[in-house]
Enzyme design. Sequence first.
Site, PDB file in Angstrom:
ATOM      1  N   GLU A   1      22.913 -40.668 -33.776  1.00  0.00           N
ATOM      2  CA  GLU A   1      22.958 -41.924 -34.550  1.00  0.00           C
ATOM      3  C   GLU A   1      24.181 -42.090 -35.449  1.00  0.00           C
ATOM      4  O   GLU A   1      24.049 -42.383 -36.638  1.00  0.00           O
ATOM      5  CB  GLU A   1      21.671 -42.064 -35.372  1.00  0.00           C
ATOM      6  CG  GLU A   1      20.416 -42.007 -34.532  1.00  0.00           C
ATOM      7  CD  GLU A   1      19.122 -42.065 -35.353  1.00  0.00           C
ATOM      8  OE1 GLU A   1      19.194 -42.071 -36.597  1.00  0.00           O
ATOM      9  OE2 GLU A   1      18.047 -42.115 -34.741  1.00  0.00           O
TER      10      GLU A   1
ATOM     11  N   GLU B   1      13.951 -40.520 -25.890  1.00  0.00           N
ATOM     12  CA  GLU B   1      12.820 -40.642 -26.834  1.00  0.00           C
ATOM     13  C   GLU B   1      11.971 -41.860 -26.470  1.00  0.00           C
ATOM     14  O   GLU B   1      11.586 -42.654 -27.333  1.00  0.00           O
ATOM     15  CB  GLU B   1      13.359 -40.760 -28.276  1.00  0.00           C
ATOM     16  CG  GLU B   1      14.306 -39.630 -28.643  1.00  0.00           C
ATOM     17  CD  GLU B   1      14.803 -39.690 -30.085  1.00  0.00           C
ATOM     18  OE1 GLU B   1      14.255 -40.442 -30.894  1.00  0.00           O
ATOM     19  OE2 GLU B   1      15.764 -38.955 -30.381  1.00  0.00           O
TER      20      GLU B   1
HETATM   21  C1  XIL Z   1      10.964 -38.735 -35.776  1.00  0.00           C
HETATM   22  C2  XIL Z   1       9.719 -37.853 -35.585  1.00  0.00           C
HETATM   23  O1  XIL Z   1       9.018 -38.305 -34.461  1.00  0.00           O
HETATM   24  C3  XIL Z   1       8.849 -37.913 -36.818  1.00  0.00           C
HETATM   25  O2  XIL Z   1       7.791 -36.979 -36.714  1.00  0.00           O
HETATM   26  C4  XIL Z   1       9.671 -37.624 -38.084  1.00  0.00           C
HETATM   27  O3  XIL Z   1       8.865 -37.814 -39.214  1.00  0.00           O
HETATM   28  C5  XIL Z   1      10.876 -38.528 -38.164  1.00  0.00           C
HETATM   29  O4  XIL Z   1      11.639 -38.416 -36.968  1.00  0.00           O
HETATM   30  N1  XIL Z   1      15.148 -40.830 -33.724  1.00  0.00           N
HETATM   31  C6  XIL Z   1      15.225 -39.487 -33.520  1.00  0.00           C
HETATM   32  C7  XIL Z   1      14.009 -38.651 -33.703  1.00  0.00           C
HETATM   33  O5  XIL Z   1      16.269 -38.994 -33.061  1.00  0.00           O
HETATM   34  O6  XIL Z   1      14.324 -37.356 -34.131  1.00  0.00           O
HETATM   35  C8  XIL Z   1      13.026 -39.294 -34.657  1.00  0.00           C
HETATM   36  O7  XIL Z   1      11.843 -38.505 -34.685  1.00  0.00           O
HETATM   37  C9  XIL Z   1      12.746 -40.707 -34.225  1.00  0.00           C
HETATM   38  C10 XIL Z   1      14.006 -41.546 -34.241  1.00  0.00           C
END
Ligand code: XIL
Length: 371
Positions: A156, A261
């Site tokens: 990011e 994701e």
């Molecule tokens: C999220 C997790 O799913 C949560 O449990 C945590 O509280 C916050 O992060 N982008 C990413 C992930 O790259 O690492 C994030 O994961 C969601 C957004």
Amino acid sequence: MKIEHIIAVTALVLLTSLQTKAQKTLAEATKGKFLFGVAVNPQQVNGVNPVETELIAKEFSAIVPENCMKPQPIHPEENRYNWDDADKFVAFGEKNKQAVTGHCLMWHSQIGRWFFVDAEGKDVSPEVLKERMHQHISTVVGRYKGRIKGWDVVNEAFEDNGTYRNSKFYQILGKDFIKYAFQFAHEADPDAELYYNDYNVETPAKCDAIVELVKELKAAGCRIDAVGSQAHMHMNSPTLEAAEASFKKLKDAGVHILITEWDISILPSPYDGANIAANFKYSKEMDPYREAIPDSIQQKWNKRMLDMFGLFLKYDDVVDRVTVWGLSDNTTWLNNFPIRGRKDYPVLFDRNNQRKPVVDEMIKMAKKYKK
Ligand code: XIL
């Protein structure tokens, strides 16, 4: 044995074998096309809920840690690392012969404040930050050398409009922090694949910026194998066309694509990004499916999942992995993001850890998919 018994037993055997056939997994159906992965938490690795542990081991060919390898959890203070969860996670993947991804080395979220400041709380110099990055990356990547298929090296770094995010990394080191991170990761494990990962990659300006970054990294002699598109999606955004346009751009840039994701929120959304700092106030209107999902909405969600999955299959020459962000609707982060305490239904297993009907459709699609 009476004839009725024989008939009953035969019927049972037939039924079980039919069920086993229908029970093929997405990991099997996508074999040879791309890896099919899931994000996991320490409870699932430790077997606190054996049903979840078994599903993860059986249904997926790749895993990524949902939190335990991020900078803050794994390196909470300058001279302290927490290896326990990450060690168990990597061993779990090896035991189950799954591809293991490391997530993530450098990110503006979930990183200790100490990383950027000196004893007086003032920003450190570029040299000190670079040295801390080096120390962190070589220690973490070095520890799992040869055991991790690839790392999300930087997460990011861009805003949706394509400008660099004004993170502490950027403020102190400028955009070169990305290059340094890739160099340090490669030095620590030359065989590991290296990825740049972001959300809303479907946004044209952001995608263009990522393509530019890939070119710059390659020109600087850095290894970069793939761009990870987080693919946290909603019912109406991104469009299939926008997603495909981003795939085309990345493919043309000569880089592979990972869906890192994936989830599709079924809820109304006040925000279509995935910056975890976003937080909106709860209201009942924003949480409409506490009891059940109306059939028409469920059908719409199913179709969206299938449309997107079809796109991943269409680009299987460059898509190396599709990873779902969480096993079940019970454990999905979206129950608390970007509004706390809602009931979302964005992934492939329901709240009772049952595989959703859409999975069978995806399996059928993957199996008969021909270009
Ligand atoms: C999220 C997790 O799913 C949560 O449990 C945590 O509280 C916050 O992060 N982008 C990413 C992930 O790259 O690492 C994030 O994961 C969601 C957004």
